[in-house]
Design an enzyme around this catalytic site. Structure first.
Site: not given
Ligand code: NDP
Length: 251
Positions: A157, A170
């Protein structure tokens, strides 16, 4: 310095015959990455905490004519080393190797000053974003060694490259993610065919983004689909010489 890939046109069959694990594959960027990898020929292992969401992605991949995926529900907040070992055994039995590992699942935690940060939330964010990524990586390395060209991609990030107020655990977890990437990449350098890199997706239209910026109009935010060239580049053989580098998925 973080890099961008510029204009990149992935071959339609870029990932044919590859087995790729995506964590957090049920939603957001992970869901799109899983669907995109499958559309380019990969057999995708969908790992996440909500089975129903994983099943939906499974159905979407099948409906699009992609290779049959595999589902592995796991709550990374609860998972311990035994769970990761069990998972690696299951991957070994089912596929005998792993060609790609996308560490995508993350928790946002609180947006609050360090002085107010809840200790339990801190622990949970570090568990999901750092400890689980370490546990999965460690136990899956033998599977990745069995690939001709294994690729590990960590998700960072902008606050994992420059700390900013109120991003708490985070941001710290993303600095640790970059550290894990660098240490492992250096260990692999010259002695393994595994490469290790990180991607900063940049602001992307997902639930996490909406939680971090509730007042923002999502329509103005980049869709996950637009990031996919960078994800494909790092998973496919076009990046086989690329190791230990930081990428931005948006220019
Ligand atoms: P979302 O919250 O939309 O999706 C995250 C996914 O991770 C979900 O499917 C969620 O499951 C899963 N997850 C969360 N906790 C757990 C857990 N305990 N065990 C298993 N799975 C889990 O996030 P994004 O798609 O936005 O983010 C994806 C990546 O990109 C992350 O690493 C984030 O830090 C990074 N990122 C995102 C940005 C953005 O603007 N979106 C910017 C910079 C970095 P469930 O569907 O069940 O909730």
């Amino acid at each position: 310095m973080p890099e961008t890939i510029g204009d990149y046109s992935p071959a339609p069959d870029l990932l044919r015959d590859k087995v790729i694990l995506v964590t957090g594959a049920g939603d957001g960027i992970g869901r799109t990455a899983a669907r995109t990898f499958a559309a380019h020929g990969a057999t995708v292992i969908l790992l996440g905490r909500t089975t129903q969401k994983l099943e939906q992605v499974y159905d979407e991949i099948e409906a699009a004519g992609g290779p049959q995926p595999a589902i592995f529900p796991m709550d990374l907040a609860q998972a311990r080393i035994e769970n990761f070992e069990h998972f690696a055994e299951a991957v070994d039995q089912e596929f005998g190797r792993l060609d790609g590992l996308l560490h995508n699942a993350s928790l946002l935690g609180q947006r609050t000053p360090i002085a107010n940060y809840h200790y339990g939330t801190w622990e949970q964010v570090m568990q999901v974003n750092v400890n689980a990524a370490f546990g999965l990586t460690k136990t899956l390395l033998p599977m990745l060694e069995k690939s001709e060209a294994g690729s590990i991609v960590f998700t960072s990030s902008s606050v994992g490259r420059k700390g900013r107020a109120f991003w708490g655990a985070y941001a710290v977890s993303k600095f640790a993610t970059e550290g894990l990437m660098e240490v492992l990449a250096d260990e692999m350098d010259g002695v393994s065919s595994i490469r290790v890199n990180s991607i900063n997706p940049g602001a992307t239209r997902t639930n996490m983004r909406a939680a971090a910026y509730p007042a923002e109009d999502p329509k103005g935010v980049t869709a996950p689909e637009d990031l996919m060239p960078t994800y494909l580049y790092l998973m496919g053989d076009d990046s086989s010489d690329v190791n230990g580098r930081q990428f931005n998925a948006q220019g």
